[in-house]
Design a protein around this motif. Sequence first.
Motif, PDB file in Angstrom:
ATOM      1  N   SER A 129      10.459   6.830 -17.873  1.00  0.00           N
ATOM      2  CA  SER A 129      11.673   6.108 -17.499  1.00  0.00           C
ATOM      3  C   SER A 129      12.913   6.983 -17.639  1.00  0.00           C
ATOM      4  O   SER A 129      13.770   7.023 -16.750  1.00  0.00           O
ATOM      5  CB  SER A 129      11.814   4.856 -18.373  1.00  0.00           C
ATOM      6  OG  SER A 129      13.000   4.162 -18.082  1.00  0.00           O
ATOM      7  N   PRO A 146      21.714  -3.613 -13.027  1.00  0.00           N
ATOM      8  CA  PRO A 146      21.038  -3.472 -14.327  1.00  0.00           C
ATOM      9  C   PRO A 146      19.749  -4.292 -14.442  1.00  0.00           C
ATOM     10  O   PRO A 146      18.750  -3.816 -14.978  1.00  0.00           O
ATOM     11  CB  PRO A 146      22.087  -3.945 -15.334  1.00  0.00           C
ATOM     12  CG  PRO A 146      23.391  -3.759 -14.638  1.00  0.00           C
ATOM     13  CD  PRO A 146      23.112  -4.000 -13.184  1.00  0.00           C
ATOM     14  N   GLU A 147      19.782  -5.529 -13.952  1.00  0.00           N
ATOM     15  CA  GLU A 147      18.585  -6.370 -14.052  1.00  0.00           C
ATOM     16  C   GLU A 147      17.452  -5.806 -13.193  1.00  0.00           C
ATOM     17  O   GLU A 147      16.308  -5.704 -13.639  1.00  0.00           O
ATOM     18  CB  GLU A 147      18.890  -7.802 -13.623  1.00  0.00           C
ATOM     19  CG  GLU A 147      17.723  -8.746 -13.831  1.00  0.00           C
ATOM     20  CD  GLU A 147      18.076 -10.176 -13.493  1.00  0.00           C
ATOM     21  OE1 GLU A 147      17.848 -11.050 -14.336  1.00  0.00           O
ATOM     22  OE2 GLU A 147      18.564 -10.419 -12.367  1.00  0.00           O
ATOM     23  N   GLN A 149      17.129  -2.751 -12.252  1.00  0.00           N
ATOM     24  CA  GLN A 149      16.742  -1.476 -12.847  1.00  0.00           C
ATOM     25  C   GLN A 149      15.756  -1.687 -14.002  1.00  0.00           C
ATOM     26  O   GLN A 149      14.772  -0.951 -14.133  1.00  0.00           O
ATOM     27  CB  GLN A 149      17.988  -0.741 -13.347  1.00  0.00           C
ATOM     28  CG  GLN A 149      17.777   0.735 -13.622  1.00  0.00           C
ATOM     29  CD  GLN A 149      19.087   1.423 -13.979  1.00  0.00           C
ATOM     30  OE1 GLN A 149      19.668   1.124 -15.012  1.00  0.00           O
ATOM     31  NE2 GLN A 149      19.543   2.334 -13.151  1.00  0.00           N
ATOM     32  N   ARG A 150      15.985  -2.713 -14.813  1.00  0.00           N
ATOM     33  CA  ARG A 150      15.114  -2.994 -15.946  1.00  0.00           C
ATOM     34  C   ARG A 150      13.709  -3.353 -15.478  1.00  0.00           C
ATOM     35  O   ARG A 150      12.716  -2.827 -15.977  1.00  0.00           O
ATOM     36  CB  ARG A 150      15.717  -4.129 -16.788  1.00  0.00           C
ATOM     37  CG  ARG A 150      14.898  -4.501 -18.013  1.00  0.00           C
ATOM     38  CD  ARG A 150      15.748  -5.290 -19.010  1.00  0.00           C
ATOM     39  NE  ARG A 150      16.308  -6.489 -18.421  1.00  0.00           N
ATOM     40  CZ  ARG A 150      15.692  -7.693 -18.458  1.00  0.00           C
ATOM     41  NH1 ARG A 150      14.529  -7.809 -19.055  1.00  0.00           N
ATOM     42  NH2 ARG A 150      16.263  -8.744 -17.921  1.00  0.00           N
ATOM     43  N   TYR A 151      13.628  -4.245 -14.486  1.00  0.00           N
ATOM     44  CA  TYR A 151      12.313  -4.667 -14.004  1.00  0.00           C
ATOM     45  C   TYR A 151      11.633  -3.577 -13.179  1.00  0.00           C
ATOM     46  O   TYR A 151      10.411  -3.417 -13.228  1.00  0.00           O
ATOM     47  CB  TYR A 151      12.431  -5.964 -13.192  1.00  0.00           C
ATOM     48  CG  TYR A 151      12.562  -7.176 -14.070  1.00  0.00           C
ATOM     49  CD1 TYR A 151      11.443  -7.755 -14.669  1.00  0.00           C
ATOM     50  CD2 TYR A 151      13.810  -7.738 -14.342  1.00  0.00           C
ATOM     51  CE1 TYR A 151      11.558  -8.856 -15.498  1.00  0.00           C
ATOM     52  CE2 TYR A 151      13.940  -8.842 -15.172  1.00  0.00           C
ATOM     53  CZ  TYR A 151      12.805  -9.400 -15.739  1.00  0.00           C
ATOM     54  OH  TYR A 151      12.927 -10.491 -16.564  1.00  0.00           O
TER      55      TYR A 151
END
Length: 199
Positions: A129, A146-147, A149-151
């Motif tokens: 990552s 951001p959301e 990107q996290r998933y």
Amino acid sequence: MSIHDIMNFETKRAIKNALLIQIEEVGFERVTVKNLAITANINRGTFYLHYKDKFEVMEDLQQELLNELESYVKNVQPLDAFHTIKTGQLYQPFIEVFKCIKEHAAAFRVILGEQGSPAFSKRMKKVFSNHILDRISVIREEGLDPEFQRYFGAFLTSAILGVIQEWLDHGDEDLNVEELAMIHFRLLRFLGDLASLQK
């Protein structure tokens, strides 16, 4: 490197190898310093000159593997990889990553296994990552969310680790790194072909 340094290195290597053997035999929870010393062919006093307990041995071994893995993963440039794949060629930095995994296959298999360390897979994902996700995120504006990107990070790193674990779990080390890289290439191309069906 002095003779003393070489002896220290070899003793620590013997202890780390002993840890892998013991994990395979009894699982990490049941590993004892006594059995580590016996397996490494040293006395307990020598063990304590190098490590305070089995947890410190495990941490040293994991960090050593992660540092070497990271030295290859950091050379992966996603845009270059995609361009190389589109031309039907293998991407050399991927091959180097797989070479690293193959060289330490026994250690990766044991630590990633059910008897090893549950946290190690998360640490491996973090390596992928840290060096790949940010480089992909700037390719499209969606990647800056951001959301998402996290998933996406969870999806991408799980996919990479999944291929590696499948390779290790099924004793496919006889599959050379070029062949594994080709499978990886075919997976990425397959996903790309699926995406193009929407156009």
